[in-house]
Design an enzyme around this catalytic site. Structure first.
Site, PDB file in Angstrom:
ATOM      1  N   SER A  22       0.832  -1.210   0.000  1.00 14.36           N
ATOM      2  CA  SER A  22       0.000   0.000   0.000  1.00 14.36           C
ATOM      3  C   SER A  22       0.864   1.257   0.000  1.00 14.36           C
ATOM      4  O   SER A  22       0.334   2.364  -0.023  1.00 14.36           O
ATOM      5  CB  SER A  22      -0.934   0.000   1.219  1.00 14.36           C
ATOM      6  OG  SER A  22      -0.194  -0.182   2.408  1.00 14.36           O
ATOM      7  N   ASN A 109      -2.134  -2.574  13.227  1.00 16.65           N
ATOM      8  CA  ASN A 109      -3.591  -2.427  13.240  1.00 16.65           C
ATOM      9  C   ASN A 109      -4.045  -1.191  14.021  1.00 16.65           C
ATOM     10  O   ASN A 109      -4.935  -0.469  13.572  1.00 16.65           O
ATOM     11  CB  ASN A 109      -4.248  -3.683  13.817  1.00 16.65           C
ATOM     12  CG  ASN A 109      -3.914  -4.921  13.001  1.00 16.65           C
ATOM     13  OD1 ASN A 109      -3.361  -4.794  11.902  1.00 16.65           O
ATOM     14  ND2 ASN A 109      -4.230  -6.094  13.521  1.00 16.65           N
ATOM     15  N   THR A 154     -41.893  24.361  -8.839  1.00 16.45           N
ATOM     16  CA  THR A 154     -42.025  22.965  -8.402  1.00 16.45           C
ATOM     17  C   THR A 154     -42.217  22.173  -9.696  1.00 16.45           C
ATOM     18  O   THR A 154     -42.804  22.705 -10.655  1.00 16.45           O
ATOM     19  CB  THR A 154     -43.230  22.728  -7.467  1.00 16.45           C
ATOM     20  OG1 THR A 154     -44.424  23.023  -8.197  1.00 16.45           O
ATOM     21  CG2 THR A 154     -43.184  23.591  -6.218  1.00 16.45           C
ATOM     22  N   HIS A 155     -41.702  20.983  -9.770  1.00 18.76           N
ATOM     23  CA  HIS A 155     -41.734  20.186 -11.015  1.00 18.76           C
ATOM     24  C   HIS A 155     -41.073  20.925 -12.173  1.00 18.76           C
ATOM     25  O   HIS A 155     -41.424  20.701 -13.322  1.00 18.76           O
ATOM     26  CB  HIS A 155     -43.166  19.825 -11.416  1.00 18.76           C
ATOM     27  CG  HIS A 155     -43.992  19.248 -10.300  1.00 18.76           C
ATOM     28  ND1 HIS A 155     -44.104  17.902 -10.080  1.00 18.76           N
ATOM     29  CD2 HIS A 155     -44.715  19.854  -9.320  1.00 18.76           C
ATOM     30  CE1 HIS A 155     -44.888  17.697  -9.021  1.00 18.76           C
ATOM     31  NE2 HIS A 155     -45.256  18.868  -8.539  1.00 18.76           N
ATOM     32  N   SER A 276     -15.841  25.926 -27.267  1.00 18.12           N
ATOM     33  CA  SER A 276     -15.911  24.679 -28.025  1.00 18.12           C
ATOM     34  C   SER A 276     -14.827  24.684 -29.087  1.00 18.12           C
ATOM     35  O   SER A 276     -14.484  25.728 -29.628  1.00 18.12           O
ATOM     36  CB  SER A 276     -17.293  24.572 -28.673  1.00 18.12           C
ATOM     37  OG  SER A 276     -17.229  23.742 -29.822  1.00 18.12           O
ATOM     38  N   LYS A 282     -19.770  29.147 -28.746  1.00 20.66           N
ATOM     39  CA  LYS A 282     -20.122  28.495 -27.488  1.00 20.66           C
ATOM     40  C   LYS A 282     -19.436  29.066 -26.258  1.00 20.66           C
ATOM     41  O   LYS A 282     -18.284  29.468 -26.300  1.00 20.66           O
ATOM     42  CB  LYS A 282     -19.767  27.005 -27.566  1.00 20.66           C
ATOM     43  CG  LYS A 282     -20.630  26.238 -28.552  1.00 20.66           C
ATOM     44  CD  LYS A 282     -21.975  25.892 -27.978  1.00 20.66           C
ATOM     45  CE  LYS A 282     -21.853  24.651 -27.115  1.00 20.66           C
ATOM     46  NZ  LYS A 282     -23.146  24.306 -26.544  1.00 20.66           N
ATOM     47  N   ASN A 284     -19.562  27.453 -22.460  1.00 18.67           N
ATOM     48  CA  ASN A 284     -20.157  26.345 -21.710  1.00 18.67           C
ATOM     49  C   ASN A 284     -19.869  26.427 -20.200  1.00 18.67           C
ATOM     50  O   ASN A 284     -18.780  26.838 -19.803  1.00 18.67           O
ATOM     51  CB  ASN A 284     -19.610  25.011 -22.229  1.00 18.67           C
ATOM     52  CG  ASN A 284     -20.040  24.740 -23.666  1.00 18.67           C
ATOM     53  OD1 ASN A 284     -21.130  25.126 -24.069  1.00 18.67           O
ATOM     54  ND2 ASN A 284     -19.172  24.110 -24.418  1.00 18.67           N
ATOM     55  N   GLU A 289     -20.719  21.714 -14.549  1.00  9.75           N
ATOM     56  CA  GLU A 289     -20.972  20.346 -15.025  1.00  9.75           C
ATOM     57  C   GLU A 289     -19.998  19.346 -14.401  1.00  9.75           C
ATOM     58  O   GLU A 289     -20.375  18.241 -14.003  1.00  9.75           O
ATOM     59  CB  GLU A 289     -20.861  20.288 -16.550  1.00  9.75           C
ATOM     60  CG  GLU A 289     -21.989  21.028 -17.246  1.00  9.75           C
ATOM     61  CD  GLU A 289     -21.750  21.159 -18.745  1.00  9.75           C
ATOM     62  OE1 GLU A 289     -21.158  20.259 -19.347  1.00  9.75           O
ATOM     63  OE2 GLU A 289     -22.153  22.187 -19.302  1.00  9.75           O
ATOM     64  N   TYR A 316      -8.902  -7.015  12.408  1.00  7.27           N
ATOM     65  CA  TYR A 316      -8.352  -6.532  11.145  1.00  7.27           C
ATOM     66  C   TYR A 316      -8.389  -7.623  10.074  1.00  7.27           C
ATOM     67  O   TYR A 316      -8.115  -8.792  10.333  1.00  7.27           O
ATOM     68  CB  TYR A 316      -6.902  -6.047  11.335  1.00  7.27           C
ATOM     69  CG  TYR A 316      -6.291  -5.556  10.031  1.00  7.27           C
ATOM     70  CD1 TYR A 316      -6.542  -4.271   9.570  1.00  7.27           C
ATOM     71  CD2 TYR A 316      -5.503  -6.393   9.242  1.00  7.27           C
ATOM     72  CE1 TYR A 316      -6.021  -3.824   8.364  1.00  7.27           C
ATOM     73  CE2 TYR A 316      -4.979  -5.950   8.029  1.00  7.27           C
ATOM     74  CZ  TYR A 316      -5.245  -4.668   7.597  1.00  7.27           C
ATOM     75  OH  TYR A 316      -4.730  -4.229   6.411  1.00  7.27           O
ATOM     76  N   GLN A 321      -7.365  -2.494   3.894  1.00 12.16           N
ATOM     77  CA  GLN A 321      -6.378  -1.627   3.252  1.00 12.16           C
ATOM     78  C   GLN A 321      -7.020  -0.847   2.086  1.00 12.16           C
ATOM     79  O   GLN A 321      -6.516   0.179   1.672  1.00 12.16           O
ATOM     80  CB  GLN A 321      -5.209  -2.482   2.734  1.00 12.16           C
ATOM     81  CG  GLN A 321      -4.081  -1.687   2.127  1.00 12.16           C
ATOM     82  CD  GLN A 321      -2.845  -2.535   1.914  1.00 12.16           C
ATOM     83  OE1 GLN A 321      -2.145  -2.841   2.866  1.00 12.16           O
ATOM     84  NE2 GLN A 321      -2.588  -2.938   0.692  1.00 12.16           N
ATOM     85  N   LYS A 324      -8.316   3.332   1.912  1.00 13.16           N
ATOM     86  CA  LYS A 324      -7.592   4.599   1.805  1.00 13.16           C
ATOM     87  C   LYS A 324      -7.752   5.371   0.504  1.00 13.16           C
ATOM     88  O   LYS A 324      -7.948   6.583   0.509  1.00 13.16           O
ATOM     89  CB  LYS A 324      -6.102   4.355   2.057  1.00 13.16           C
ATOM     90  CG  LYS A 324      -5.788   4.249   3.533  1.00 13.16           C
ATOM     91  CD  LYS A 324      -4.377   3.777   3.744  1.00 13.16           C
ATOM     92  CE  LYS A 324      -4.243   2.688   4.753  1.00 13.16           C
ATOM     93  NZ  LYS A 324      -5.247   1.635   4.829  1.00 13.16           N
TER      94      LYS A 324
HETATM   95  N1  ARG Z   1      -1.218  -1.399   5.146  1.00  8.45           N
HETATM   96  C1  ARG Z   1      -2.174  -1.916   6.072  1.00  8.45           C
HETATM   97  C2  ARG Z   1      -3.515  -1.226   5.837  1.00  8.45           C
HETATM   98  O1  ARG Z   1      -3.518  -0.158   5.305  1.00  8.45           O
HETATM   99  C3  ARG Z   1      -1.745  -1.643   7.477  1.00  8.45           C
HETATM  100  C4  ARG Z   1      -2.274  -2.601   8.475  1.00  8.45           C
HETATM  101  C5  ARG Z   1      -1.730  -3.944   8.244  1.00  8.45           C
HETATM  102  N2  ARG Z   1      -2.051  -4.875   9.304  1.00  8.45           N
HETATM  103  C6  ARG Z   1      -1.904  -6.207   9.138  1.00  8.45           C
HETATM  104  N3  ARG Z   1      -2.224  -6.949  10.148  1.00  8.45           N
HETATM  105  N4  ARG Z   1      -1.506  -6.718   7.998  1.00  8.45           N
HETATM  106  O2  ARG Z   1      -4.543  -1.759   6.160  1.00  8.45           O
END
Ligand code: ARG
Length: 459
Positions: A22, A109, A154-155, A276, A282, A284, A289, A316, A321, A324
């Site tokens: 990660s 964790n 409305t509508h 455009s 144009k 826009n 949008e 966990y 992971q 993120k």
């Molecule tokens: N890179 C992991 C995550 O973002 C960190 C936690 C990993 N924990 C484990 N027991 N493998 O979730």
């Protein structure tokens, strides 16, 4: 060798390293991860797991690592999987033995959980600040356009006349709720997970109150198992972000409609419009949008994390992971959308003439005329029917109710007098909405004042 390599008789496959790492995205958390390690090291020294010399060496090295990352002098290693193990390896590489002690009484964790909370706390504060700027723009534009009247719909059909400021202040209410929701989310997430260990706590007298103070958390979590399994806070944030984007999307949609030649209620500033490549004429509303479009990706991020967390057993699991990238994407999206929307809004020109012209169509005063008959003693349902007949009559003749002669009007009901013409004026209809929260000038000025107080309280 891997930090967890002892139990293995050979290395992981390269494909597994690539697949599981990660570090490519969680390096964004380097500052939070280092802050967590600093606090953790101080706490370990406090409970005599680290000597003062160990602590000094660790803190100095963490500072150096942080500034090297900031200068772009560190290349993170996929082999070390994530930001947590990369920082730990960098530490051990620099100071050797004391570095190997930093992971005492800690798991990735609880580490990742504290990192995300720290990250999100500061980002929510920034996002709330951006919303406050937008709220100020809405107040200013409402004050500057207090006498502008346009059709309310409305509508998407003409309904009753409203003040432009009233319409704008409706969006103020929505963004105010978004601000409040995010503030609530921040309060709820202000709980320290660090010190929970892998899932069941630690065998050390970990001083979690000390950790919370060091890292600026209001409280310490109560249950270690929940602390490392929980991602509610970022789901809550993603939900709040989705509602906020839904409000932007509605506002943008209205501006796009108002900006058409058919409506002509607003003109976007040239600096916030695009042309455009083929059609020379144009202009826009791309910004509006694109904001409307970005609502889709934020909803997607919410659905993504809800689906990842669905059915996960405690505690966990590596699935987590996946929390993120969507989170970072939503944060970045909000941080770009809110200021650019604010700029686009602040530079908009309202065409009060076209708005007023539009109030002449669609019998916007019909309800007021029915109310006039009620004041003459008719039950509302009868008044509704009489005015309905007037509308039908006028539609056939392509005129408005107030264009009829008094004798024509009286043919619908004998009690109708000359004073109906005053009641039917659009300005009059607007200011007749005296019920609390209505569109009369007095009411709108009151909402502006109330909301200025809301903003002052935040300052
Ligand atoms: N890179 C992991 C995550 O973002 C960190 C936690 C990993 N924990 C484990 N027991 N493998 O979730």
């Amino acid at each position: 060798m891997k930090l967890w390599g002892g139990r293995f008789s050979k290395g992981t496959a390269k494909t597994v390293d690539e697949f599981g790492a990660s570090i490519g995205f969680d390096q964004k958390l380097y500052k939070e991860d280092i802050a967590g390690s600093r606090a953790h090291a101080k706490m370990l020294a406090k409970i005599d797991v680290l000597s003062d010399e160990d602590l000094d060496a660790i803190l100095t090295a963490l500072d150096e690592i942080e500034s090297s990352i900031e200068k772009g002098n560190i290349s993170f290693m996929e082999e070390f999987e994530d930001i947590h193990m990369n920082i730990e390896s960098l530490l051990t590489e620099r100071i050797g033995y004391p570095g190997k002690k930093i992971h005492t009484a800690r798991s990735r964790n609880d580490q990742v959980a504290v990192d995300i909370r720290l990250y999100l706390k500061t980002r929510i504060e920034e996002i709330c600040g951006l919303i406050e700027e937008l709220l100020k723009t809405i107040i200013l534009m409402s004050e500057n356009n207090i006498d502008v009247i346009l059709p309310g719909f409305t509508h998407l059909q003409h309904a009753q006349p409203v003040r432009l400021s009233f319409h704008l202040m409706a969006y103020f209410e929505m963004f105010k709720r978004d601000h409040q929701r995010l503030t609530d989310c921040l309060d709820r997430m202000d709980v320290l997970p660090l010190g929970s260990g892998a899932l069941s706590g630690t065998t050390y007298p970990t001083d979690r109150v000390f950790l919370a103070k060091e890292l600026g958390f209001a409280k310490v979590s109560l249950n270690a198992l929940d602390s490392v399994s929980d991602r509610d806070y970022l789901i809550e944030f993603q939900s709040d972000a989705s509602i906020l984007m839904m409000h932007f999307s509605r506002f943008c949609e209205e501006l796009i409609i108002w900006n058409t030649s058919e409506f002509g209620f607003v003109e976007m500033d040239d600096a916030y419009s695009t042309g455009s490549s083929i059609m020379p004429q144009k202009k826009n509303p791309d910004v509006a949008e694109l904001i409307r479009g970005k609502t889709g990706r934020v909803y997607g991020n919410l659905m993504g994390i809800l689906t990842v967390m669905k059915s996960l057993p405690l505690a966990y699991n590596k699935d987590m992971q996946e929390d993120k990238e969507g989170l970072f994407d939503t944060v970045e999206t909000l941080k770009s959308v809110i200021p650019i929307f604010n700029e686009m809004l602040a530079t908009l020109t309202f065409n009060a003439g076209n708005m007023m012209q539009a109030t002449k169509m669609g019998f916007l005063n019909a309800t007021d005329i029915a109310d006039y008959l009620v004041k003459k003693g008719l039950p509302f349902r009868s008044a509704h029917e009489i005015v309905g007949r007037m509308v039908l009559y006028c539609t056939k003749r392509n005129c408005n109710i107030e264009d009829m002669r008094l004798s024509e009007l009286k043919s619908f009901h004998e009690d109708i007098q000359e004073d109906l013409l005053e009641i039917a004026r659009i300005e009059k209809c607007t200011d007749a909405k005296i019920s609390a929260g209505g569109t009369s000038k007095e009411n709108v000025m009151r909402m502006i004042e109330e909301n200025k107080k809301f903003l002052q309280l935040l300052a």
